[in-house]
Design a protein around this motif. Structure first.
Motif, PDB file in Angstrom:
ATOM      1  N   GLY A 162     -35.260  -3.138 -73.927  1.00 33.06           N
ATOM      2  CA  GLY A 162     -34.456  -2.132 -73.600  1.00 33.06           C
ATOM      3  C   GLY A 162     -33.237  -1.821 -73.967  1.00 33.06           C
ATOM      4  N   ALA A 163     -32.442  -2.724 -74.896  1.00 35.78           N
ATOM      5  CA  ALA A 163     -31.364  -2.399 -75.594  1.00 35.78           C
ATOM      6  C   ALA A 163     -31.311  -1.974 -77.133  1.00 35.78           C
ATOM      7  CB  ALA A 163     -30.440  -3.659 -75.219  1.00 35.78           C
ATOM      8  N   ALA A 281     -33.212 -16.332 -71.407  1.00 33.28           N
ATOM      9  CA  ALA A 281     -33.737 -14.997 -71.015  1.00 33.28           C
ATOM     10  C   ALA A 281     -35.283 -14.754 -70.962  1.00 33.28           C
ATOM     11  CB  ALA A 281     -32.947 -13.798 -71.945  1.00 33.28           C
ATOM     12  N   GLU A 282     -35.818 -15.526 -71.930  1.00 34.21           N
ATOM     13  CA  GLU A 282     -37.457 -15.494 -72.176  1.00 34.21           C
ATOM     14  C   GLU A 282     -37.971 -16.213 -71.240  1.00 34.21           C
ATOM     15  OE1 GLU A 282     -38.666 -13.021 -73.914  1.00 34.21           O
ATOM     16  OE2 GLU A 282     -37.327 -12.729 -75.764  1.00 34.21           O
ATOM     17  N   LEU A 283     -37.444 -16.998 -70.214  1.00 34.92           N
ATOM     18  CA  LEU A 283     -38.089 -18.103 -69.701  1.00 34.92           C
ATOM     19  C   LEU A 283     -38.217 -17.464 -68.174  1.00 34.92           C
ATOM     20  CD1 LEU A 283     -36.488 -21.314 -70.741  1.00 34.92           C
ATOM     21  CD2 LEU A 283     -38.540 -20.199 -71.562  1.00 34.92           C
ATOM     22  N   LEU A 293     -32.963  -5.639 -67.537  1.00 36.60           N
ATOM     23  CA  LEU A 293     -32.502  -5.248 -68.974  1.00 36.60           C
ATOM     24  C   LEU A 293     -31.523  -6.234 -69.440  1.00 36.60           C
ATOM     25  CD1 LEU A 293     -32.193  -1.230 -68.308  1.00 36.60           C
ATOM     26  CD2 LEU A 293     -33.876  -2.167 -69.847  1.00 36.60           C
ATOM     27  N   PRO A 294     -31.558  -6.227 -70.566  1.00 38.80           N
ATOM     28  CA  PRO A 294     -30.329  -7.049 -71.272  1.00 38.80           C
ATOM     29  C   PRO A 294     -29.106  -6.656 -70.668  1.00 38.80           C
ATOM     30  CG  PRO A 294     -31.778  -6.622 -73.017  1.00 38.80           C
ATOM     31  CD  PRO A 294     -32.359  -5.626 -72.018  1.00 38.80           C
ATOM     32  N   VAL A 306     -20.627  -8.836 -75.827  1.00 39.02           N
ATOM     33  CA  VAL A 306     -21.254  -9.667 -76.830  1.00 39.02           C
ATOM     34  C   VAL A 306     -22.448 -10.717 -76.277  1.00 39.02           C
ATOM     35  CG1 VAL A 306     -20.801 -11.310 -78.800  1.00 39.02           C
ATOM     36  CG2 VAL A 306     -19.111  -9.724 -77.948  1.00 39.02           C
ATOM     37  N   THR A 307     -23.328 -10.610 -76.769  1.00 38.42           N
ATOM     38  CA  THR A 307     -24.639 -11.445 -76.379  1.00 38.42           C
ATOM     39  C   THR A 307     -24.908 -12.547 -77.295  1.00 38.42           C
ATOM     40  OG1 THR A 307     -25.535  -9.423 -75.584  1.00 38.42           O
ATOM     41  CG2 THR A 307     -27.058 -11.331 -75.672  1.00 38.42           C
TER      42      THR A 307
END
Length: 480
Positions: A162-163, A281-283, A293-294, A306-307
């Protein structure tokens, strides 16, 4: 040799007159735990006995006995005229002051670190990556920007979540912590304030200290992050805020889309850049089927967020590959900064990461199924064996953040080894002596190991309370 002041050491040790045993033993255990988890690095000169006794409000004899016991156990050294300093005995390959798993003695269950084993599919993915290596060997192997195929897949993963992201917004790093290091160096100089959630990831605190930045702990357990962090940003003019919106380490808290948007917009209003750690985030262990959403998707401007992320939790800790997502100009600056220190990420690891991202849904299905079952098993065991402990069952991540109802954490970490347990004291996740009533328990181990771990934990609790039966040496080697 650097030293630690008496006031600071007393703050880290807490109240050694808490009645759980002789004060000298409590002080000995507290210092040993501080050295063992890196908050008191080996080689640090300890304060003079009289000064520490005054700060702790104990007799000098208490400190003298504690220092003697530390020396006899190999946790301290001394020389006439040079004082007493901390040591790390029998490190067996551990690097002093680093928050990472080291070699574990046979029979010890490591509950200190949330580092799961690789999924079953990993060996097949590694073989595939090795087969693709021949095509790379014809070249020189240097690529400061990272392999185009990897950057494209990382960008595509952000877009799918979604980003919308281009490959030129991605920087490939040697793990998520390396990514945080680069971002902190870009955003904050010596003395600059950086907000951190309290509690938070221990290595992030270490990294900020090494960079000379001034971490500003912001309590988020009882005050919503979207309120507390912006308030602190307004009060401190912080340059950046390090945070986890997805299954925060260690609390497991998860922010929904509305909370993320409010948080990011409010931070941006105070010119505080959000450094969002997406390691977990994937867990997502929930069965909702709809992930938030991110954070990058909620940013009003590219440079507001910043990610950072990496492959260590979804895939394997031995795959030291991470990444940064940033605005295009900032990403270019970060790549230049990276090239000055590393020149290029390793090619084979990048090829493995390509395979991991191509198979990420298969990996997630295996990882999430196992973690969900292990989380539920740990909850059932704790309910049966330590029913007085309180925790919120998280919808994702790797651990429970337990409220024990009493400041037992440092004492448990000290006695844990003789019960075959490696434990991380709650204060390791915060500043000062906060969270000594908390214990993080990962649910990464198979169910039989978790069952045995909780039994050992019960014995350690009884030991601290002074009512434990002797540890059963016959059971010490049940788990390797």
């Amino acid at each position: 040799m650097d030293g630690i002041g008496a006031a600071r050491l007393a703050e880290l040790c807490g109240d050694v007159r808490d009645g759980r045993g002789p004060a000298y033993r409590t002080l000995t255990d507290a210092i040993r735990v501080l050295v063992g988890d890196g908050r008191l690095p080996a080689g640090t000169r300890l304060p003079a006995e009289r000064a520490l006794a005054e700060e702790l409000q104990v007799s000098r004899v208490t400190v003298t006995r504690a220092y003697r016991d530390l020396r006899e156990g190999g946790w301290a050294g001394a020389r006439h005229g040079a004082g007493t300093w901390a040591l790390l005995p029998d490190s067996h390959g551990r690097v002093d002051g680093v928050w990472a798993p080291g070699p574990v003695r046979g029979g010890t269950i490591d509950l200190a670190h949330a580092a799961p084993a690789a999924p079953d599919v990993m060996s097949r993915l590694v073989r595939r990556a090795t087969d693709r290596l021949d095509a790379e060997l014809a070249g020189h192997g240097y690529g400061p920007d990272g392999l185009p195929a990897l950057r494209e897949r990382i960008a595509a993963r952000f877009t799918a979540r979604g980003a919308p992201t281009g490959a030129d917004q991605i920087v490939v790093t040697g793990g998520a912590l390396h990514a945080i290091h680069l971002v902190v160096g870009e955003l904050a100089g010596a003395g600059d304030r950086v907000l951190v959630e309290h509690p938070t990831y221990p290595s992030a605190l270490d990294l900020l200290a090494d960079a000379g930045a001034r971490p500003v702990p912001v309590a988020v357990e009882h005050d919503p992050a979207e309120t507390a962090l912006p308030r602190a940003a307004r009060q401190t003019a912080a340059r950046a805020a390090y945070l986890m919106a997805d299954f925060q380490n260690p609390t497991g808290r998860h922010l929904d889309d509305d909370a993320r948007a409010r948080l990011l917009h409010r931070l941006a209003r105070h010119a505080t850049v959000a450094v969002v750690d997406e390691t977990f985030a994937e867990l997502d262990l929930s069965r909702s089927g709809r992930a938030a959403l991110p954070c990058a998707a909620h940013a009003l401007r590219e440079d507001d967020v910043v990610t950072v992320g990496g492959a260590s939790k979804i895939a394997w800790g031995g795959l030291r590959l991470g990444w940064i997502r940033a605005g295009r100009e900032r990403a270019a600056r970060l790549r230049r900064r990276l090239a000055r220190s590393q020149i290029a990420p390793p090619v084979l690891e990048q090829l493995i990461a390509v395979e991991v991202l191509d198979a990420v849904e298969e990996i997630r299905a295996e990882r999430i199924g196992r973690l969900r079952a292990r989380r539920d098993h740990l909850v059932a065991e704790l309910t049966a064996v330590l029913p007085q402990w309180r925790y919120r069952v998280p919808d994702g991540g790797l651990a429970l953040w337990c409220d024990m109802g009493a400041p037992l954490s440092t004492a448990l970490a000290a006695v844990g080894p003789r019960h075959g347990l490696g434990l991380a004291p709650g204060p390791r996740f915060g500043a000062g002596h906060a969270f000594d009533d908390r214990l993080r328990i990962p649910f990464i181990h198979p169910e039989p190991v978790l069952t045995e771990a909780v039994r050992r934990l019960r014995r350690a609790v009884d030991d601290v309370a002074g009512c434990a039966p002797p540890a059963d040496p016959a059971r010490a080697d049940l788990v390797v």
